[in-house]
Design a protein around this motif. Structure first.
Motif, short mmCIF file in Angstrom:
data_model
loop_
_atom_site.label_atom_id
_atom_site.label_comp_id
_atom_site.label_asym_id
_atom_site.label_seq_id
_atom_site.Cartn_x
_atom_site.Cartn_y
_atom_site.Cartn_z
N LYS A 54 0.83 -1.21 0.00
CA LYS A 54 0.00 0.00 0.00
C LYS A 54 0.87 1.26 0.00
CE LYS A 54 -3.63 -0.32 2.51
NZ LYS A 54 -4.54 -0.37 3.70
N ASN A 55 1.96 1.22 0.75
CA ASN A 55 2.84 2.38 0.83
C ASN A 55 3.52 2.69 -0.51
OD1 ASN A 55 2.23 2.77 3.51
ND2 ASN A 55 4.07 1.76 4.29
N LEU A 56 3.71 1.67 -1.34
CA LEU A 56 4.35 1.89 -2.64
C LEU A 56 3.53 2.78 -3.55
CD1 LEU A 56 5.73 -1.67 -3.54
CD2 LEU A 56 7.05 0.32 -2.80
N SER A 57 2.21 2.72 -3.39
CA SER A 57 1.33 3.51 -4.27
C SER A 57 1.08 4.93 -3.76
CB SER A 57 -0.02 2.78 -4.44
OG SER A 57 -0.64 2.62 -3.18
N LEU A 58 1.60 5.25 -2.58
CA LEU A 58 1.40 6.60 -2.02
C LEU A 58 2.38 7.59 -2.64
CD1 LEU A 58 1.00 5.71 1.78
CD2 LEU A 58 -0.82 6.17 0.12
N LYS A 59 1.89 8.78 -2.91
CA LYS A 59 2.78 9.82 -3.43
C LYS A 59 3.72 10.31 -2.34
CE LYS A 59 -0.32 11.53 -7.05
NZ LYS A 59 -1.07 12.70 -7.59
N ASN A 60 3.17 10.54 -1.16
CA ASN A 60 3.99 10.95 -0.02
C ASN A 60 4.19 9.74 0.90
OD1 ASN A 60 4.05 13.70 -0.85
ND2 ASN A 60 1.98 13.96 -0.01
N LYS A 61 5.23 9.02 0.63
CA LYS A 61 5.49 7.79 1.38
C LYS A 61 5.91 8.12 2.82
CE LYS A 61 6.79 5.03 -2.63
NZ LYS A 61 6.23 5.97 -3.59
N PRO A 62 5.45 7.34 3.79
CA PRO A 62 5.83 7.60 5.18
C PRO A 62 7.33 7.47 5.37
CG PRO A 62 4.74 5.47 4.97
CD PRO A 62 4.57 6.17 3.66
N SER A 63 7.89 8.36 6.19
CA SER A 63 9.34 8.34 6.43
C SER A 63 9.73 7.14 7.28
CB SER A 63 9.76 9.62 7.15
OG SER A 63 9.17 9.67 8.45
N PHE A 64 11.03 6.87 7.31
CA PHE A 64 11.55 5.77 8.12
C PHE A 64 11.21 5.98 9.60
CE2 PHE A 64 15.12 4.17 10.74
CZ PHE A 64 14.95 2.82 10.50
N VAL A 65 11.32 7.21 10.06
CA VAL A 65 11.01 7.51 11.46
C VAL A 65 9.54 7.25 11.75
CG1 VAL A 65 10.91 9.34 13.21
CG2 VAL A 65 12.86 9.22 11.64
N ARG A 66 8.68 7.63 10.81
CA ARG A 66 7.25 7.41 10.98
C ARG A 66 6.94 5.91 11.03
NH1 ARG A 66 2.91 9.77 13.22
NH2 ARG A 66 1.01 8.89 12.34
N ASN A 67 7.58 5.13 10.17
CA ASN A 67 7.37 3.68 10.16
C ASN A 67 7.82 3.05 11.48
OD1 ASN A 67 6.28 3.55 7.58
ND2 ASN A 67 8.28 3.31 6.59
N VAL A 68 8.95 3.53 12.00
CA VAL A 68 9.44 3.01 13.27
C VAL A 68 8.46 3.35 14.40
CG1 VAL A 68 11.26 3.20 15.02
CG2 VAL A 68 11.87 3.05 12.59
N PHE A 69 7.96 4.58 14.38
CA PHE A 69 7.00 5.00 15.41
C PHE A 69 5.73 4.14 15.36
CE2 PHE A 69 3.23 7.52 16.54
CZ PHE A 69 3.53 7.83 17.86
N ASN A 70 5.21 3.89 14.14
CA ASN A 70 4.01 3.07 14.00
C ASN A 70 4.25 1.64 14.47
OD1 ASN A 70 2.51 5.18 12.93
ND2 ASN A 70 2.99 4.66 10.81
N ALA A 71 5.45 1.13 14.17
CA ALA A 71 5.79 -0.23 14.60
C ALA A 71 5.90 -0.32 16.11
CB ALA A 71 7.09 -0.67 13.94
N LEU A 72 6.49 0.70 16.72
CA LEU A 72 6.61 0.73 18.18
C LEU A 72 5.24 0.83 18.84
CD1 LEU A 72 9.71 3.06 18.63
CD2 LEU A 72 9.59 0.62 19.16
N LYS A 73 4.36 1.62 18.24
CA LYS A 73 3.00 1.76 18.78
C LYS A 73 2.25 0.44 18.69
CE LYS A 73 -0.03 4.15 16.45
NZ LYS A 73 -0.79 5.28 15.84
N SER A 74 2.38 -0.24 17.55
CA SER A 74 1.73 -1.54 17.38
C SER A 74 2.32 -2.57 18.34
CB SER A 74 1.88 -2.01 15.93
OG SER A 74 1.42 -3.33 15.78
N GLY A 75 3.65 -2.59 18.41
CA GLY A 75 4.32 -3.55 19.28
C GLY A 75 4.10 -3.25 20.75
N GLY A 76 3.90 -1.96 21.09
CA GLY A 76 3.70 -1.57 22.48
C GLY A 76 2.47 -2.21 23.10
N THR A 77 1.39 -2.30 22.32
CA THR A 77 0.16 -2.92 22.82
C THR A 77 0.39 -4.39 23.14
OG1 THR A 77 -1.13 -1.42 21.42
CG2 THR A 77 -2.28 -3.33 22.32
N LEU A 78 1.07 -5.08 22.23
CA LEU A 78 1.35 -6.50 22.44
C LEU A 78 2.32 -6.71 23.60
CD1 LEU A 78 1.67 -7.62 18.71
CD2 LEU A 78 -0.06 -8.39 20.33
N LEU A 79 3.28 -5.80 23.73
CA LEU A 79 4.22 -5.90 24.85
C LEU A 79 3.49 -5.75 26.18
CD1 LEU A 79 7.15 -6.16 25.79
CD2 LEU A 79 7.36 -3.67 25.57
N PHE A 80 2.55 -4.81 26.22
CA PHE A 80 1.74 -4.64 27.43
C PHE A 80 0.97 -5.92 27.76
CE2 PHE A 80 -2.44 -3.55 29.26
CZ PHE A 80 -2.02 -3.00 30.47
#
Length: 490
Positions: free
Chosen positions: A185-211
Motif C-alpha cells: 500500500k505504501n508503494l502507491s502513495l505519493k507521499n510515502k511515510p518516512s523511516f522515522v514514521r514507520n518506526v513509530f508506527n511499529a513501536l506503537k503496534s508492538g507496544g500494545t502487544l508488549l503490554f
C-alpha cells in the motif's frame, strides 16, 4: 494448590511430539472443510434455508470438525475427512444431476485482468487459510490442558515436531503475509511515510502487544498459574515475541531496498544456525545452563526470536505475490506495483519468470522449500526444534504454510471463488477480521477455564462438553464483532 500446579506443569513437560505426516493429516481437515463448504455453496440445492441453518453448518464445519480432528478423531483423521467430504460431495453431485440445465457462470477475464491497474484485493483462500489456522490455534491452547488432547500434539520439550509447535510458527508466518499489505500500500502513495514514521508506527503496534505480554507475565506469577519455563523462558512469552517483531523488522527496511527480504531471512537463519552448531558449548548452554541473569533466564525466547524473524520475512515475501489483483514486476521476491511492461522497455526473461500469479508463486517457492528442507532434514545433525526456532524448524514452518496455501488457492481456482465472486464462510471471515483480539480472548478464556476446574482430571465427555462450550463462545463473539463491523486493532 502447588501440588496441582506441579501436576499441570508435568502434564505438558518432557514431550517428544509426533510425525510430520500425522500433523499434515490432522490439519488437512481445515482444507477439507473449506472444500466441503465450497461444494455446498456451489450445489444447486438450497442447503441454507435460513441464516441460522447457514451458520450452524458453518460452525459444524469450521469449529466442531477441527475440534474433533485433534481430539476424538486424532488417531484416524482420514476417516473424519471422508465423513465430512463425502456427504457434501453427494449434495453437490445430486444438485448438478437434477439441475443439469443451469447455465455456466464461467468467465474469461485474463485479458481484462492484465489491463487493470494494480490494486490490493481480498482473496478468499487467504481468509480461509488464516481463519482455519486461528480457529485451530484457539482450540488447541485450551484442549492441550485436557487428557482428550493427545500428548504428541502438545509442544515438545526440545527436539521433535508437534501440532502446537507448528501453530506458533504458522501464526508468525500468517502475520508476515498480513504485514506485506501495508508495504504494498505504501508503494502507491505519493507521499510515502518516512523511516522515522514507520518506526513509530511499529513501536506503537508492538507496544500494545508488549503490554499484553507483561500482563500475562504478571498474572502467571501472581495467580499460581502453571507455566512451562523451557517454552520461552522465565519472563518471556509469545506475546513479547509478537511485540518485538514489527519494530525489529522495520529497522531493517532500508536494507531491503538492496537485499530482498527472503535473502535477509536466509542470512539470519544461516548465521543463527552457525552459532548453534559451531561447537557444543552453545547448545549445552541453551539446554543445561542455570537461569541466572535475564539473558540466561529467557534464552529460549531471546534466541528463538531470530528464527521467528526469518519466518516473518518469508511471510512478507509470500504476501508480495498473493495480495495483488494481477502479476507485477518481480513480485516473486520483492514488493512491486509496476506492470510487467514498464513504458517502452522490453521485459527480460528474468522479469517474465519472476512476475507471477499467486498459484505460480506458491508452486515455485513451495518446490524450492520442499527440496531445501528435505536436504537439511537429511544432513542436519539435529532434529527440528521449536524451542530454539532453528533452521530445520523455520524450513518446516515455511514449507508447510506454502503447501497448504497452494491447496487453498487451487480450491478457489476450481470453484471460481475470487475477485468479484468473493465468498468465504462467515466463521473464517470473522476470525480473520479480529484475529489478534480473538487470540487474546482465547488465552484469557483458557486461563479462566483452568482456574475454574481441574482440567487434567476431566473425563472425555466432560472435556468435549467444555471445549464445545468454549468454541461456541469464541465463535459467537467473533460473529458478533463481524456483524457489527467492529474491527479491533491491537
Amino acid at each position: 494448590m502447588s501440588d496441582l500446579k506441579q501436576r499441570k506443569e508435568n502434564f505438558v513437560t518432557g514431550l517428544n511430539g509426533g510425525s510430520i505426516a500425522e500433523i499434515n493429516a490432522v490439519t488437512s481437515t481445515a482444507l477439507i472443510t473449506y472444500i466441503s463448504w465450497n461444494l455446498l455453496r456451489n450445489s444447486t440445492l438450497t442447503y441454507t434455508e435460513t441464516c441460522n441453518v447457514q451458520y450452524m453448518i458453518d460452525f459444524v464445519l469450521n469449529w466442531v470438525a477441527l475440534l474433533l480432528s485433534i481430539t476424538v478423531y486424532a488417531g484416524d483423521p482420514y476417516l473424519l475427512n471422508m465423513l465430512i467430504l463425502l456427504p457434501c460431495l453427494f449434495v453437490f453431485l445430486y444438485g448438478k444431476f437434477t439441475n443439469s440445465s443451469k447455465p455456466s457462470n464461467k468467465t474469461h477475464k485474463k485479458k481484462k485482468l492484465l489491463s487493470q491497474e494494480f490494486q490490493l484485493e481480498k482473496k478468499p483462500y487467504i481468509t480461509a487459510y488464516r481463519g482455519g489456522m486461528l480457529i485451530l490455534t484457539a482450540i488447541a491452547i485450551l484442549a492441550v490442558d485436557f487428557p482428550i488432547f493427545p500428548r504428541r500434539f502438545a509442544k515438545v520439550e526440545t527436539w521433535g515436531t508437534s501440532l502446537m509447535d507448528l501453530g506458533v510458527g504458522s501464526f508468525v508466518f500468517s502475520n508476515g503475509i498480513v504485514s506485506s499489505r501495508t508495504l504494498l500500500k505504501n508503494l502507491s502513495l505519493k507521499n510515502k511515510p518516512s523511516f522515522v514514521r514507520n518506526v513509530f508506527n511499529a513501536l506503537k503496534s508492538g507496544g500494545t502487544l508488549l503490554f499484553l505480554g507483561l500482563m500475562r507475565l504478571f498474572f502467571v506469577k501472581n495467580l499460581d498459574y502453571q507455566e512451562h519455563v523451557t517454552e520461552y523462558g522465565v519472563h518471556w512469552n509469545f506475546f513479547i515475541t509478537l511485540a518485538l517483531l514489527p519494530p525489529t523488522l522495520t529497522l531493517i527496511d532500508p536494507l531491503t531496498k538492496i537485499i530482498p527480504r527472503f535473502s535477509i531471512a536466509i542470512i539470519i537463519s544461516c548465521v543463527y544456525e552457525w552459532l548453534l552448531l559451531k561447537d557444543d558449548r552453545t547448545l549445552n548452554f541453551l539446554i543445561l545452563a542455570n537461569r541466572n541473569g535475564f539473558f540466561s533466564a529467557n534464552r529460549e525466547g531471546i534466541l528463538s526470536f531470530l528464527g521467528y524473524c526469518s519466518i516473518f520475512l518469508w511471510g512478507q515475501n509470500t504476501g508480495f505475490y498473493l495480495l495483488g489483483n494481477k502479476p507485477t514486476l518481480n513480485n516473486l521476491y520483492k514488493p512491486s506495483t509496476d506492470d510487467l511492461v514498464v513504458s517502452s522497455k522490453k521485459p527480460s526473461t528474468w522479469d517474465h519468470w519472476t512476475s507471477v500469479t499467486p498459484l505460480t508463486g506458491l508452486c515455485i517457492w513451495g518446490t524450492v522449500s520442499i527440496v531445501v528442507s528435505q536436504l537439511v532434514f537429511q544432513y542436519h545433525p539435529y532434529n527440528i526444534s521449536r524451542r530454539f526456532a532453528n533452521l530445520p524448524y523455520t524450513l518446516w514452518v515455511i514449507t508447510y504454510n506454502l503447501l497448504f496455501l497452494t491447496g487453498y488457492c487451487i480450491t478457489d481456482k476450481i470453484f471460481n471463488n475470487s475477485g468479484e465472486n468473493y465468498k468465504v464462510a462467515q466463521s473464517l471471515e470473522s476470525m480473520n477480521s479480529n484475529g489478534l483480539f480473538l487470540f487474546l480472548l482465547a488465552n484469557v478464556s483458557t486461563g479462566f477455564v483452568n482456574m475454574s476446574m481441574v482440567t487434567i482430571d476431566a473425563s472425555p465427555i466432560v472435556s468435549l462438553f467444555v471445549l464445545l462450550a468454549y468454541c461456541s463462545f469464541i465463535a459467537v463473539v467473533s460473529n458478533f464483532l463481524f456483524r457489527r463491523r467492529l474491527f479491533l486493532k491491537l
